[in-house]
Design an enzyme around this catalytic site. Sequence first.
Site, PDB file in Angstrom:
ATOM      1  N   ARG A 118    -141.557  43.213 -20.636  1.00 23.54           N
ATOM      2  CA  ARG A 118    -141.427  41.999 -21.186  1.00 23.54           C
ATOM      3  C   ARG A 118    -142.601  41.171 -20.784  1.00 23.54           C
ATOM      4  NH1 ARG A 118    -137.799  37.437 -22.033  1.00 23.54           N
ATOM      5  NH2 ARG A 118    -138.116  35.674 -20.596  1.00 23.54           N
ATOM      6  N   TYR A 160    -149.248  33.635 -17.737  1.00 24.67           N
ATOM      7  CA  TYR A 160    -149.686  35.105 -18.427  1.00 24.67           C
ATOM      8  C   TYR A 160    -151.122  34.573 -18.883  1.00 24.67           C
ATOM      9  CZ  TYR A 160    -144.917  36.359 -18.788  1.00 24.67           C
ATOM     10  OH  TYR A 160    -143.667  36.841 -18.291  1.00 24.67           O
ATOM     11  N   HIS A 204    -138.294  30.621 -22.386  1.00 28.48           N
ATOM     12  CA  HIS A 204    -138.501  29.818 -21.170  1.00 28.48           C
ATOM     13  C   HIS A 204    -138.322  28.514 -21.639  1.00 28.48           C
ATOM     14  CE1 HIS A 204    -141.674  33.043 -19.685  1.00 28.48           C
ATOM     15  NE2 HIS A 204    -140.466  33.293 -19.213  1.00 28.48           N
ATOM     16  N   HIS A 230    -138.504  45.171 -16.492  1.00 22.86           N
ATOM     17  CA  HIS A 230    -139.111  43.786 -16.833  1.00 22.86           C
ATOM     18  C   HIS A 230    -140.479  43.610 -16.895  1.00 22.86           C
ATOM     19  CE1 HIS A 230    -137.843  39.492 -16.987  1.00 22.86           C
ATOM     20  NE2 HIS A 230    -138.844  39.196 -16.245  1.00 22.86           N
ATOM     21  N   LYS A 289    -130.397  33.867 -20.667  1.00 24.91           N
ATOM     22  CA  LYS A 289    -130.617  33.106 -19.350  1.00 24.91           C
ATOM     23  C   LYS A 289    -130.439  31.488 -19.520  1.00 24.91           C
ATOM     24  CE  LYS A 289    -133.547  32.843 -15.168  1.00 24.91           C
ATOM     25  NZ  LYS A 289    -134.671  33.404 -14.652  1.00 24.91           N
ATOM     26  N   ARG A 317    -135.144  40.414 -21.846  1.00 24.53           N
ATOM     27  CA  ARG A 317    -134.597  40.940 -20.534  1.00 24.53           C
ATOM     28  C   ARG A 317    -133.592  42.203 -20.713  1.00 24.53           C
ATOM     29  NH1 ARG A 317    -134.315  35.264 -20.764  1.00 24.53           N
ATOM     30  NH2 ARG A 317    -135.671  34.240 -19.229  1.00 24.53           N
TER      31      ARG A 317
END
Length: 421
Positions: A352, A384, A375, A349, A243, A218
């Site tokens: 990414r 994805y 994640h 982003h 995050k 990120r």
Amino acid sequence: MHWVKKFFQYRNQVPEMRWHEQLPLFLSHLEASIPIQPWQIRQADQAVRVYFTNYLSAISASHSPEFDSDKSLHIKKYPMAEASISYRELLRIKRYARSTEKSYVAWINSFLAYCCRHQTNPKSTAEITPQHAKDFLAHLALNKNVSASTQNIAFSALLNFYRLVLQLDLSDMKEHVRAKTGRKLPIVFSVDEIRKLFAHVSGTTGLTLKLIYGAGLRVNECCRLRIQDIDFSQQLVYVRDGKGGKDRTTLLPTTLIEPLQQHRTHVLDLHSVDLAEGYGSVWLPSALDAKYPQASTKKGWQWLFPSQNLSADPENGVIRRHHISSSAIQKAMKTAITMSGIHKHASVHTLRHSFATHLLLNGIDLRQIQEHLGHSRIETTMIYTHVIKDMRNPTTSPLDLLTSWTPNRGVRCLKYAMTWI
């Protein structure tokens, strides 16, 4: 709203009954009076039940005697002008991320301003009811026309504000107020577009953009990297306090090892100059500067991508060199997209997203990509798979088949189809 209006028109015929006694009669009246489908009967039934069990009950609860009982006397009352300040302090105690804190406080300021314009005009937080939250969210959806994701962020801010400051629980509103968001596919660059893009980047911002794509970072994670977070021997990038406050490791591209080593040498030379001029300390998280007084001047703790200028720390006024601003990377990305002739609504982003998509195209396991991206849920990474399903084996359009279509080929295709059936 259509069915609820019709129900209220019908209620005048049997005013002595309660609504749940009137509802079966109303549904029977609909079946007999107008041609109607079974699904419309079910819809009318659900509409009336939702109104009375959720919306109307919430209004009556906010004005019920229990709401003004002795329990509310133990709730701390804040003036409207001090409510957001108290909310910020409580979020800081809960250790929320600064970006989350900034967003939540901004929404609460908007909410309090809306409450002051409300017809009830509460003078303190004790007069704010759950109905104010519903009205504010309806105002965002109907008057401001915000997106579903923006509405949900505002609802999360309100949920915490009611829980922490007002000591009220809005969890019963989650299922009925939270907006439904559809599945959005991320914007992804192709490999050729990545090559064109990186042909127009240079310097420190160019190095950060390449590292974001090569490691799947990120933008804030890249800005906050420190010198000790790059492991050249094992080719790993350590992401600290990402995050959700989680640490992880991700890939260090081989092609960036030499440029990063040269960049590190330049950063250490700049740090030596700062030390000679009486500066050179860096911000440390979680009061580590009190635990390790000399750590702030150590080389390993310095930012990998420091700012060009010294500045005063907004918390204590200490003059130090902060890390590079994310806006500088975003501006470099925007310039590169324009110069490369890529017509996509992309940002930093997007690199990414491209990192994850290109790994999937190369056959990398989904679980491994999940770990690299950080994640928490595999379902987030699985988005994805929807992006690459048409990139890996693209289907030929029937329009393209027209150019190579022949009568004999059409007969053969028809015979094959009949055989398969």
